[in-house]
Design an enzyme around this catalytic site. Structure first.
Site, mmCIF file in Angstrom:
data_model
loop_
_atom_site.group_PDB
_atom_site.id
_atom_site.type_symbol
_atom_site.label_atom_id
_atom_site.label_comp_id
_atom_site.label_asym_id
_atom_site.label_seq_id
_atom_site.Cartn_x
_atom_site.Cartn_y
_atom_site.Cartn_z
ATOM 1 N N GLY A 286 67.011 41.254 35.843
ATOM 2 C CA GLY A 286 68.422 41.246 36.233
ATOM 3 C C GLY A 286 69.329 41.879 35.206
ATOM 4 N N GLY A 287 68.789 42.241 34.039
ATOM 5 C CA GLY A 287 69.605 42.837 32.980
ATOM 6 C C GLY A 287 69.886 44.311 33.221
ATOM 7 N N ILE A 289 68.951 47.151 31.532
ATOM 8 C CA ILE A 289 67.777 48.026 31.492
ATOM 9 C C ILE A 289 66.750 47.577 32.531
ATOM 10 C CG2 ILE A 289 65.801 48.744 30.103
ATOM 11 C CD1 ILE A 289 68.281 50.180 29.331
ATOM 12 N N LYS A 365 69.908 40.470 22.541
ATOM 13 C CA LYS A 365 70.129 41.745 21.863
ATOM 14 C C LYS A 365 71.444 41.839 21.088
ATOM 15 C CE LYS A 365 72.003 43.686 26.138
ATOM 16 N NZ LYS A 365 71.853 44.694 27.194
ATOM 17 N N LYS A 407 67.081 48.978 16.200
ATOM 18 C CA LYS A 407 67.418 47.987 15.174
ATOM 19 C C LYS A 407 66.173 47.359 14.557
ATOM 20 C CE LYS A 407 71.867 47.155 17.332
ATOM 21 N NZ LYS A 407 71.737 48.351 18.176
ATOM 22 N N LEU A 446 74.667 53.091 26.914
ATOM 23 C CA LEU A 446 76.052 53.116 27.367
ATOM 24 C C LEU A 446 76.229 52.272 28.622
ATOM 25 C CD1 LEU A 446 76.843 56.895 26.920
ATOM 26 C CD2 LEU A 446 77.933 55.029 25.689
ATOM 27 N N SER A 448 75.743 49.099 29.091
ATOM 28 C CA SER A 448 74.953 47.878 29.269
ATOM 29 C C SER A 448 75.781 46.663 28.868
ATOM 30 C CB SER A 448 73.681 47.938 28.415
ATOM 31 O OG SER A 448 74.013 47.947 27.043
ATOM 32 N N ARG A 536 80.667 43.475 10.816
ATOM 33 C CA ARG A 536 80.334 42.096 11.181
ATOM 34 C C ARG A 536 78.988 41.701 10.582
ATOM 35 N NH1 ARG A 536 80.821 42.597 17.585
ATOM 36 N NH2 ARG A 536 79.509 44.379 17.061
#
Length: 609
Positions: A286-287, A289, A365, A407, A446, A448, A536
């Protein structure tokens, strides 16, 4: 006007034209002597009237929407009139003692086409010039005078509710300068857009060049924004080719359009052999990606799609979308609610559906959020990956693809460290399993959820400021469809144990992204200021896709590389998992870094910080 009324009026109008045409033609063809007897003229008129209506119905002259008339409609008129004249000539030959009045019939043919065609096309002229009120429409410049630009103009003129009045074109083709297309002038070249906008009081621009380079697109948008002109463009080539969107469906220009790259050409054959007829499971379906991977996979007709996710609404949404778009393809879709942290549930799902391929997209993420919640990051990103991977191993899944992140390279934050640890988990499993375990690593996507674009848009809607952590901070960006396509392609290249790295292009400054979005929203930086807030927790200034020791030369496929990473120490992984529950948050971060870096590296990094 009802269809019946319209039909009666057209038949009546044509009957008058046809009945008159042959008498007028006889007078024009033989002005000084009555060559044709009145009885022959009457018989010819009756025959012409009958034949005209027969062929008018055959070629649908009474069923066409004449406000959109073009060459096709004119061709139909010519066919109907020509066949009517031929039929009349035959009748005339038989009724007049084997005589055909060729000159009169030729003039009749010309008058017939002129009057029948004119009666149809006059409506289009009246509608365009007088019935539609251009004062209510925005004066629009079409950028690109090719076939696409012509289609856009035709659509604007055909739709009374389009709200756009085409004024002219700009095009770089030298042969089109000072020419007219659809009665609209080519007003100059792309470099003249600024002056064209001022001189012709342009209120809106439509870009009708499908393959416009990004740097030129950027300049056009910049120029239009400076003149307060709204800019739209045709849909992407991909959407046009798949029929998802028509060329007439204009779209606002997004940041993705300015940063987009050449489309990835997939190896359709390889993907078809890999996916078609197989059961495919996607975690995190459902995300952002995960859902796009589902959409892309459906094109290759898998036998079953297993959509696994923790959020019921997101899984419901992607299930409904796939059923709506691909319901006729006969693909079985199973929406499954389950948390990857639930080991028993993951084993249960894999055992029941026996997928051949698993795409593991479920993950936490958000970098700063995971700094505050390191335990949850480990549970979801590491333990969750381990649960699904071990289920894949036990039940004989052919290929397991982990969606990783840039990352994970030289991680300085919890999120990056957990993604690198997830990579280590599957690399370690690949050494002992018949399943091919691979990871695909890419940068920011881009649009997301949780990305900067939605955040910036909300800040602009509120009137600003747009917050950027540092003016020099850069990131790699990729669109969701491109990232998903490359993930699927990478799965076909898997031999086991690889870390595939996607070519993300050049890194982009976050502050430039913010400026572009402000301009695309129709504002200036004076109206919507940018505020620097400071880095941050856990953030890097610059991110890498591979460190110096991980680079292997050459692409294995267009925009896909293979990275060489250090093997995980199985004993360290087991030790970490065993003591995980007893670690405090601070100690947990330290232990994560110890697994990823050896003592010397960790010492050096601590000293640098």
């Amino acid at each position: 006007m009802t269809y019946r009324t319209r039909l009666i009026l057209l038949i009546l109008m044509d009957s008058i034209i046809v009945s008159m045409a042959i008498f007028v033609a006889a007078w024009i063809a033989y002005p000084f002597e009555p060559v044709i007897h009145t009885s022959s003229l009457i018989i010819s008129a009756i025959a012409l009237l009958i034949f005209h209506h027969i062929f008018a119905f055959k070629y649908h002259l009474y069923n066409k929407v004449w406000s959109f008339a073009s060459v096709g409609e004119l061709t139909a008129i010519v066919k109907a009139v020509t066949l009517s004249i031929i039929g009349t000539a035959v009748v005339q030959y038989l009724a007049s003692g084997f005589v055909i009045y060729k000159r009169a019939l030729l003039v009749t043919w010309m008058l017939h086409i002129l009057m029948i065609g004119g009666s149809r096309f006059i409506w289009r002229v009246l509608r365009d010039k007088y019935i539609q009120k251009p004062k209510d429409k925005k004066r629009t410049l079409i950028i690109g005078a090719g076939s696409t630009g012509a289609m856009i103009v035709k659509h604007m003129r055909g739709q009374s509710n389009s709200g756009l009045l085409p004024v002219g074109f700009v095009d770089d083709n030298p042969s089109k300068q000072k020419m007219h297309l659809y009665d609209l002038p080519i007003l100059g070249k792309l470099k003249d857009i600024d002056s064209v906008i001022k001189n012709h009081h342009i209120e809106q621009a439509v870009i009708a060049i499908p393959s416009l380079p990004n740097n030129i697109l950027h300049e056009i948008v910049k120029t239009c924004n400076q003149q307060k002109v709204k800019t739209q463009m045709i849909p992407s080539i991909e959407d046009l080719m798949t029929g998802k969107i028509a060329v007439s469906h204009l779209k606002d220009i997004e940041v993705e359009d300015l940063l987009g790259r050449e489309p990835v050409e997939l190896d359709i054959q390889a993907i078809s052999e890999y996916v078609t007829g197989n059961t495919v499971m996607i975690t995190g379906a459902g995300g952002s990606i995960g859902s796009e991977i589902c959409r892309q996979l459906m094109r290759f007709t898998p036998k079953k799609m297993i959509l696994v996710g923790h959020g019921e609404f997101s899984i419901y949404s992607i299930e409904m979308e796939l059923r709506e778009k691909f319901g006729e393809m006969g693909i079985e879709i199973f929406p499954i609610i389950g948390d990857v942290q639930d080991r028993f549930r993951m084993f249960e799902i894999v055992e029941k559906y026996r997928p051949a391929i698993i795409y593991h997209a479920a993950a936490h993420k958000h970098v700063p959020l995971m700094e505050y919640n390191p335990r949850e990051a480990v549970k979801n990103n590491v333990i969750g990956t381990k649960n699904v991977a071990e289920a894949a191993d036990v039940f004989g899944v052919k290929t397991f693809v982990l969606i990783s992140s840039d990352k994970a390279v030289n991680p300085t934050n919890v999120m990056g460290a957990t993604k690198r640890l997830a990579e280590m988990v599957i690399q370690n499993m690949n050494n002992t399993s018949h399943t091919k375990f691979v990871a695909v690593r890419f940068g920011n996507v881009l649009g997301s959820r949780g990305s900067v674009i939605p955040l910036f848009k909300k800040q602009i809607e509120k009137g600003g400021p747009v917050t950027v952590t540092d003016a020099e901070m850069t990131r790699y960006f990729m669109t969701i469809p491109e990232a998903s396509r490359l993930v699927i392609q990478a799965g076909t290249l898997a031999k086991g144990g690889e870390i595939f790295v996607l070519d993300m292009g050049e890194p982009i400054k976050i502050i430039d992204l913010a400026r572009n979005l402000i301009h695309l929203s129709g504002f200036t930086e004076k109206e919507i200021p940018i505020k620097i807030t400071g880095i941050r927790p856990g953030e890097k200034m610059f991110e890498e896709l591979l460190n110096e020791n991980e680079i292997l030369p050459g692409e294995v496929y267009d925009k896909i590389y293979v990275g060489r990473t250090n093997e995980a120490n199985p004993d360290k992984l087991v030790d970490f998992m065993n003591k995980f529950d007893d670690l405090s948050d601070e100690k947990l971060k330290d232990e994560l870094m110890k697994i990823i870096y050896d003592d010397n590296e960790l010492h050096a990094r601590t000293a640098e910080q």
